[in-house]
Scaffold this motif. Structure first.
Motif, short mmCIF file in Angstrom:
data_model
loop_
_atom_site.label_atom_id
_atom_site.label_comp_id
_atom_site.label_asym_id
_atom_site.label_seq_id
_atom_site.Cartn_x
_atom_site.Cartn_y
_atom_site.Cartn_z
N LEU A 15 0.84 -1.21 0.00
CA LEU A 15 0.00 0.00 0.00
C LEU A 15 0.87 1.26 0.00
O LEU A 15 0.63 2.18 -0.77
N GLU A 16 1.86 1.31 0.87
CA GLU A 16 2.68 2.51 0.96
C GLU A 16 3.60 2.65 -0.25
O GLU A 16 3.92 3.76 -0.67
N MET A 18 2.93 1.86 -3.33
CA MET A 18 2.27 2.15 -4.60
C MET A 18 1.06 3.07 -4.54
O MET A 18 0.71 3.68 -5.53
N LEU A 19 0.39 3.12 -3.38
CA LEU A 19 -0.91 3.79 -3.38
C LEU A 19 -1.05 4.96 -2.42
O LEU A 19 -1.78 5.90 -2.71
N THR A 20 -0.40 4.88 -1.28
CA THR A 20 -0.64 5.91 -0.28
C THR A 20 0.68 6.45 0.28
O THR A 20 1.71 5.78 0.23
N SER A 21 0.60 7.69 0.79
CA SER A 21 1.80 8.27 1.40
C SER A 21 1.77 8.15 2.93
O SER A 21 2.66 8.64 3.60
N LEU A 22 0.74 7.50 3.47
CA LEU A 22 0.69 7.26 4.92
C LEU A 22 1.85 6.34 5.32
O LEU A 22 2.14 5.39 4.61
N PRO A 107 2.40 15.85 0.55
CA PRO A 107 1.27 16.76 0.74
C PRO A 107 0.36 16.27 1.86
O PRO A 107 0.33 15.08 2.17
N ASN A 108 -0.41 17.18 2.46
CA ASN A 108 -1.33 16.87 3.58
C ASN A 108 -0.60 16.20 4.74
O ASN A 108 -1.14 15.31 5.40
N GLN A 112 -1.81 13.63 8.01
CA GLN A 112 -1.25 12.28 8.08
C GLN A 112 -0.53 12.05 9.40
O GLN A 112 -0.57 10.95 9.95
N PHE B 52 -6.67 -1.54 -7.99
CA PHE B 52 -7.13 -0.34 -7.30
C PHE B 52 -7.45 0.81 -8.23
O PHE B 52 -7.97 1.83 -7.79
N MET B 111 1.09 5.53 -7.64
CA MET B 111 0.43 6.84 -7.56
C MET B 111 0.10 7.07 -6.09
O MET B 111 -1.02 6.82 -5.65
N ARG B 112 1.09 7.53 -5.32
CA ARG B 112 0.94 7.62 -3.88
C ARG B 112 0.27 8.93 -3.50
O ARG B 112 0.76 10.00 -3.81
N ALA B 113 -0.88 8.82 -2.85
CA ALA B 113 -1.61 10.00 -2.37
C ALA B 113 -2.07 9.72 -0.94
O ALA B 113 -2.07 8.58 -0.50
N PHE B 114 -2.47 10.73 -0.24
CA PHE B 114 -2.92 10.58 1.13
C PHE B 114 -4.08 9.58 1.18
O PHE B 114 -4.04 8.57 1.88
N PRO B 116 -5.88 7.21 -1.46
CA PRO B 116 -5.83 6.74 -2.85
C PRO B 116 -7.19 6.84 -3.54
O PRO B 116 -8.20 6.45 -2.96
#
Lengths: 141, 265
Positions: A15-16, A18-22, A107-108, A112, B52, B111-114, B116
Motif C-alpha cells: 500500500l505505501e 504504490m498507493l498511499t503516502s501514509l 502533501p497533507n 497524516q 485499485f 500513484m501515492r496519495a494521502f 488513494p
C-alpha cells in the motif's frame, strides 16, 4: 500472532509503496517492536526499507536507516519503561510520523501525522483483542 | 526474555549494511542489482495498480462531449500559434534542427496519495526507466498536455513530478494574447502563472501552454504543450508583475498511460 504481523507488514509495504503516502510500514514496524522486541526486528526493518525504497523510486537504503533509528530508540526506551501500552504506541507513532514527514515530505502531512497514531491505536487494540480472544481465550484481562 | 543491550551490535550491523546499499546504489553494480529487484516486483506493481485503479472507461455522453471540447480547445491553441508564426517575419531559414524526439508510452505503476483515489498525488511512478531511454528532466505528456517531468530514473522505473507539485516551474505563454510568464506548481492540482508583466494581457479561461526551452543537446520542453486554463487573475497596478491561477487540465487519477518525450540518438 507473528504471522499476522508479517502479513500486515507485507500489505503495508504494498500500500505505501504504490498507493498511499501514509507511513504504514513505520507504524507496523513499531507495533512489531512492541510485540516481538528481539533484534530480529532490525533485519525486518532493513528489508522492509529496501523494498519500500525500490517501489517508491527513492535512494535505496534511506528508509532502512530511518526505520532502524526509530526502532533503536524504542528498544532503548524499553530498557527503562514499559512499552506494551496504548499510550506509548500513540506517542511513539505520533513522534515517528512527525520525523518521517520531515525526512520524506508529502502533501497533507499534518493530517497524516495526526492520523498515524489513530491507525496505530486501532491496529494495536485489534491485536490485543485477537490475542485475548483467539490466542489466549482463557486468560483474564 | 531477550538479552538486554544485545541488539545494539545488530543495529549497527544493519545500519552499516543500509549505508553500504545506499552508497552502492549509485554504482553500475548497485543499479543493476536494484534493476533486477525492480524486474521481480514489476508484476506486483502492475497487478496492484490494476486492482485499485478507477474505472477508466468513459462511455457517457457527457464524458464524450468533455473530451471533444478539450480536443477543440487544443486545436484552437494550435491555430493561434500558427497564425502568430505566419504573421512573424520569416525571411531567414532556421538552421537549428533539434534532435527529433519520439514518444515512449509508459504505464503508471505507482500513484501515492494521502487517500488513494480521492486525494491528488503529486508524484507518479512509471514502468519505464533508463534501459528504455528515460532520462532525468525528460518531459512527460498525455495527448497535448504536459503532465510533468522525470526527476529520478532507475533501470526499469522512473519517478515523475507532476506539474502542480510545489517546486516545479517552466516557462509558459498564453497563445491567445502572447503573454509570457513562468508556471509554478502550488500543489492540490493548482498552478500559478507568475512573472507576467503588467503590459501583457491575461484572459480568464485562456489556455496556457509551454513556451519551449529546448537545450543544445535536444533536451527540454517543446513549445505548445498545454499546461492548464486560467481560472483567476491577480493584477495590481502597484505590483511589478501580475499573476494568475491556472487549473491543471487533467485528472491524473483517471489516466493509466502517459508518454515520455525521449531523444532519438
Amino acid at each position: 500472532m507473528r504471522n499476522l504481523l508479517f502479513v500486515l507488514l507485507i500489505i503495508a509495504m504494498v500500500l505505501e509503496g504504490m498507493l498511499t503516502s501514509l507511513p504504514l510500514v513505520l507504524l507496523v514496524l513499531i507495533l512489531m517492536t512492541v510485540y516481538m522486541r528481539g533484534s530480529t526486528i532490525f533485519f525486518i526493518a532493513f528489508l522492509a526499507g529496501i523494498i519500500l525504497d525500490i517501489l517508491s523510486v527513492r535512494q535505496v537504503g534511506i528508509s532502512s536507516i530511518f526505520f532502524l533509528s526509530v526502532l533503536l530508540l524504542i528498544l532503548l526506551y524499553e530498557r527503562k519503561y514499559e512499552i506494551t501500552s496504548l499510550l506509548f504506541v500513540l506517542i511513539a507513532c505520533f513522534m515517528a510520523a512527525f520525523f518521517y514527514f520531515l525526512v520524506f515530505p508529502a502533501p497533507n502531512r499534518f493530517i497524516q501525522i495526526l492520523l498515524s497514531p489513530v491507525i496505530a491505536a486501532f491496529l494495536y487494540s485489534s491485536f490485543q483483542l485477537i490475542e485475548k480472544k483467539i490466542f489466549h481465550p482463557a486468560k483474564k484481562i | 526474555m531477550h538479552k538486554r543491550g544485545g541488539f545494539i551490535p545488530v543495529f549497527f550491523f544493519f545500519l552499516l549494511l543500509s549505508g553500504i546499499f545506499s552508497a552502492l546504489y549509485a554504482t553500475p553494480l548497485g543499479s543493476r542489482s536494484v534493476g533486477f529487484l525492480e524486474a521481480i516486483l514489476s508484476p506486483l506493481q502492475h497487478g496492484v495498480i490494476s486492482v485499485f485503479a478507477e474505472n477508466k472507461t468513459e462511455s457517457s455522453l457527457v464524458s464524450q462531449l468533455q473530451e471533444e471540447n478539450a480536443k477543440l480547445k487544443s486545436e484552437v491553441t494550435k491555430y493561434q500559434e500558427q497564425a502568430k508564426e505566419i504573421h512573424a517575419l520569416r525571411d531567414q531559414f532556421l538552421t537549428t534542427s533539434p534532435t527529433p524526439r519520439s514518444l515512449l508510452p509508459a504505464k503508471i505503476v505507482g500513484m501515492r496519495a494521502f487517500l488513494p483515489g480521492y486525494s491528488l498525488p503529486e508524484q507518479i511512478v512509471i514502468d519505464k526507466g533508463q534501459k528504455d531511454g528515460v532520462e532525468v528532466d525528460s518531459i512527460v505528456v498525455y495527448k497535448d498536455n504536459l503532465v510533468g517531468k522525470v526527476t529520478r530514473s532507475t533501470d526499469h522505473l522512473a519517478l515523475i513530478d507532476l506539474s502542480f507539485r510545489k517546486g516545479f516551474s517552466i516557462t509558459a505563454t498564453i497563445p491567445q494574447t502572447g503573454a509570457l510568464g513562468v508556471i509554478k506548481g502550488m500543489g492540490q492540482g493548482e498552478l500559478l502563472l507568475d512573472n507576467v508583466v503588467l503590459s501583457d494581457q491575461i484572459v480568464k479561461d485562456a489556455e496556457v501552454s509551454t513556451n519551449g526551452s529546448t537545450e543544445l543537446d535536444g533536451t527540454g520542453s517543446p513549445p505548445g504543450l498545454i499546461l492548464g486554463k486560467v481560472v483567476s487573475i491577480d493584477k495590481k497596478p502597484s505590483a511589478l508583475f501580475q499573476t494568475a491561477k491556472v487549473q491543471f487540465p487533467l485528472d491524473i487519477r483517471k489516466i493509466d498511460t502517459v508518454f515520455i518525450l525521449i531523444r532519438n540518438n
